[in-house]
Design an enzyme around this catalytic site. Structure first.
Site, PDB file in Angstrom:
ATOM      1  N   SER A 145    -101.829  21.205  -2.102  1.00  0.00           N
ATOM      2  CA  SER A 145    -100.773  20.510  -2.854  1.00  0.00           C
ATOM      3  C   SER A 145    -100.573  19.146  -2.216  1.00  0.00           C
ATOM      4  O   SER A 145    -100.922  18.951  -1.038  1.00  0.00           O
ATOM      5  CB  SER A 145     -99.473  21.311  -2.746  1.00  0.00           C
ATOM      6  OG  SER A 145     -98.369  20.574  -3.226  1.00  0.00           O
ATOM      7  N   TYR A 158     -92.978  26.343   1.684  1.00  0.00           N
ATOM      8  CA  TYR A 158     -94.124  25.875   0.879  1.00  0.00           C
ATOM      9  C   TYR A 158     -94.846  24.737   1.601  1.00  0.00           C
ATOM     10  O   TYR A 158     -96.072  24.715   1.698  1.00  0.00           O
ATOM     11  CB  TYR A 158     -93.592  25.422  -0.485  1.00  0.00           C
ATOM     12  CG  TYR A 158     -94.654  25.092  -1.512  1.00  0.00           C
ATOM     13  CD1 TYR A 158     -95.223  26.092  -2.299  1.00  0.00           C
ATOM     14  CD2 TYR A 158     -95.064  23.784  -1.731  1.00  0.00           C
ATOM     15  CE1 TYR A 158     -96.169  25.788  -3.265  1.00  0.00           C
ATOM     16  CE2 TYR A 158     -96.011  23.467  -2.694  1.00  0.00           C
ATOM     17  CZ  TYR A 158     -96.566  24.481  -3.462  1.00  0.00           C
ATOM     18  OH  TYR A 158     -97.504  24.176  -4.410  1.00  0.00           O
TER      19      TYR A 158
HETATM   20  P1  NAD Z   1     -98.712  29.947 -11.594  1.00  0.00           P
HETATM   21  O1  NAD Z   1     -97.416  30.595 -11.252  1.00  0.00           O
HETATM   22  O2  NAD Z   1     -98.999  29.589 -13.003  1.00  0.00           O
HETATM   23  O3  NAD Z   1     -99.927  30.821 -11.064  1.00  0.00           O
HETATM   24  C1  NAD Z   1     -99.891  31.479  -9.831  1.00  0.00           C
HETATM   25  C2  NAD Z   1    -100.927  32.586  -9.814  1.00  0.00           C
HETATM   26  O4  NAD Z   1    -100.821  33.271  -8.550  1.00  0.00           O
HETATM   27  C3  NAD Z   1    -100.667  33.645 -10.907  1.00  0.00           C
HETATM   28  O5  NAD Z   1    -101.902  34.102 -11.422  1.00  0.00           O
HETATM   29  C4  NAD Z   1     -99.966  34.749 -10.133  1.00  0.00           C
HETATM   30  O6  NAD Z   1    -100.116  36.031 -10.741  1.00  0.00           O
HETATM   31  C5  NAD Z   1    -100.710  34.661  -8.814  1.00  0.00           C
HETATM   32  N1  NAD Z   1     -99.993  35.347  -7.731  1.00  0.00           N
HETATM   33  C6  NAD Z   1     -98.734  35.156  -7.298  1.00  0.00           C
HETATM   34  N2  NAD Z   1     -98.436  36.044  -6.334  1.00  0.00           N
HETATM   35  C7  NAD Z   1     -99.553  36.796  -6.142  1.00  0.00           C
HETATM   36  C8  NAD Z   1     -99.885  37.896  -5.302  1.00  0.00           C
HETATM   37  N3  NAD Z   1     -99.002  38.412  -4.425  1.00  0.00           N
HETATM   38  N4  NAD Z   1    -101.117  38.421  -5.392  1.00  0.00           N
HETATM   39  C9  NAD Z   1    -102.021  37.951  -6.282  1.00  0.00           C
HETATM   40  N5  NAD Z   1    -101.758  36.912  -7.113  1.00  0.00           N
HETATM   41  C10 NAD Z   1    -100.543  36.356  -7.037  1.00  0.00           C
HETATM   42  O7  NAD Z   1     -98.785  28.655 -10.643  1.00  0.00           O
HETATM   43  P2  NAD Z   1     -99.714  27.346 -10.638  1.00  0.00           P
HETATM   44  O8  NAD Z   1     -98.830  26.185 -10.808  1.00  0.00           O
HETATM   45  O9  NAD Z   1    -100.895  27.519 -11.507  1.00  0.00           O
HETATM   46  O10 NAD Z   1    -100.135  27.350  -9.106  1.00  0.00           O
HETATM   47  C11 NAD Z   1    -101.451  27.641  -8.650  1.00  0.00           C
HETATM   48  C12 NAD Z   1    -101.646  27.005  -7.277  1.00  0.00           C
HETATM   49  O11 NAD Z   1    -101.534  25.584  -7.397  1.00  0.00           O
HETATM   50  C13 NAD Z   1    -100.606  27.445  -6.246  1.00  0.00           C
HETATM   51  O12 NAD Z   1    -101.214  27.629  -4.995  1.00  0.00           O
HETATM   52  C14 NAD Z   1     -99.661  26.260  -6.230  1.00  0.00           C
HETATM   53  O13 NAD Z   1     -98.980  26.153  -5.001  1.00  0.00           O
HETATM   54  C15 NAD Z   1    -100.638  25.109  -6.428  1.00  0.00           C
HETATM   55  N6  NAD Z   1    -100.030  23.876  -6.901  1.00  0.00           N
HETATM   56  C16 NAD Z   1     -99.358  23.842  -8.088  1.00  0.00           C
HETATM   57  C17 NAD Z   1     -98.788  22.647  -8.494  1.00  0.00           C
HETATM   58  C18 NAD Z   1     -98.037  22.529  -9.780  1.00  0.00           C
HETATM   59  O14 NAD Z   1     -97.388  21.486  -9.970  1.00  0.00           O
HETATM   60  N7  NAD Z   1     -98.100  23.484 -10.659  1.00  0.00           N
HETATM   61  C19 NAD Z   1     -98.917  21.502  -7.704  1.00  0.00           C
HETATM   62  C20 NAD Z   1     -99.611  21.589  -6.508  1.00  0.00           C
HETATM   63  C21 NAD Z   1    -100.174  22.777  -6.117  1.00  0.00           C
END
Ligand code: NAD
Length: 263
Positions: A145, A158
């Protein structure tokens, strides 16, 4: 013409939603066999699995491994290797968020964020590396991130976990540099996914302001281009990092943040 990742075996953690699902679909489009993972309704996940397999003509498995459980994570990787002849590409994407002042931060949220966002990266990498070493080829892509590079208030767990993931990326990249295995982090700014949708409500509560003000004044405040990154933009960088053209790119933390971390 053969696709870029035909018959490669890809494991994407947290791929039932958001960025992980976008990345899994992108690799499937390029011919890879995919292991999906993540939480969610069993029937919806089965439909997702069948849908990707049908659409792209690849094999798609699903692992229900819980990213807080080291044994589950290792089993997920080994089962993927047994089913698809190895694990060539590992995308450590699963992640959760919790927004709270540090002195009120719930202990169980701290533990869960560290486990899912950081320790699972270690456990999956540890399990996948022997499979990659045996082929002298591998790609590990950690979805960190912008918060792996800089901080924001109320996100202590985080930010700590994502900085940890970036540090882990560099260390393991050095370790594997002569073995045909690259290790990189992608550092998105805000991408509109269910994770961000939930944060809008949490931030509104912590700051005591309406949702629309959270989006304009908090969420997109640090992102100079004032737009959310698209899931497909993150997936495109993952495809690049997995390509042979990127064999010299390792140990990096590549932002997709509209200039946020250039400040
Ligand atoms: P999201 O909530 O849409 O997806 C998260 C995924 O992780 C889901 O498939 C969920 O089921 C899975 N998950 C959560 N807990 C779990 C567990 N205990 N075991 C197995 N799977 C689990 O979120 P996203 O925004 O797509 O985030 C994906 C990644 O990108 C994360 O690591 C997040 O920190 C990172 N990220 C997101 C953003 C953003 O703005 N959305 C920005 C920077 C980084």
């Amino acid at each position: 013409m053969s696709k870029v990742h035909t018959n490669r075996s890809v494991v994407v953690t947290g791929s039932t939603s958001g960025i992980g699902l976008g990345i899994a679909r992108a690799f499937a489009r390029e011919g890879a066999n995919v292991t999906l993972n993540g939480l969610g309704d069993a029937a919806a996940i089965s439909a997702l699995q069948a849908g990707i397999a049908d659409e792209f003509g690849v094999k798609v498995r699903y692992s229900a491994a819980d990213m807080t459980r080291p044994h589950d994570i290792a089993a997920m990787v080994d089962e993927a290797a047994a089913a698809f002849g190895g694990v060539d590409i590992l995308v450590n994407n699963a992640g959760i968020q919790h927004v709270s002042p540090v002195d009120e931060f719930p202990l169980e949220k701290w533990e869960a964020i560290l486990a899912i966002n950081l320790s699972s990266v270690f456990h999956a990498t540890r399990a996948a590396v022997p499979h990659m070493k045996s082929k002298r080829w591998g790609r590990i892509i950690n979805i960190a991130s912008a918060h792996g590079l800089v901080a924001s208030p109320f996100k202590s767990a985080y930010v700590a976990a994502k900085h940890g993931a970036v540090g882990f990326t560099k260390s393991v990249a050095l370790e594997l540099a002569e073995q045909g295995i690259t290790v990189n982090a992608i550092c998105p700014g805000y991408v509109f996914t269910p994770l961000v949708e939930k944060q809008i409500d949490d931030q509104a509560r912590v700051h005591g302001i309406p949702r629309e003000n959270v989006i304009r004044d908090i969420i997109l405040a640090p992102q100079p281009n004032k737009r959310f990154a698209e899931i497909d933009e993150v997936a495109a960088m993952a495809l690049y990092l997995a390509s042979d053209s990127a064999q010299g790119v390792t140990g990096t933390a590549l932002p997709i943040d509209g200039g946020w971390t250039a400040r």
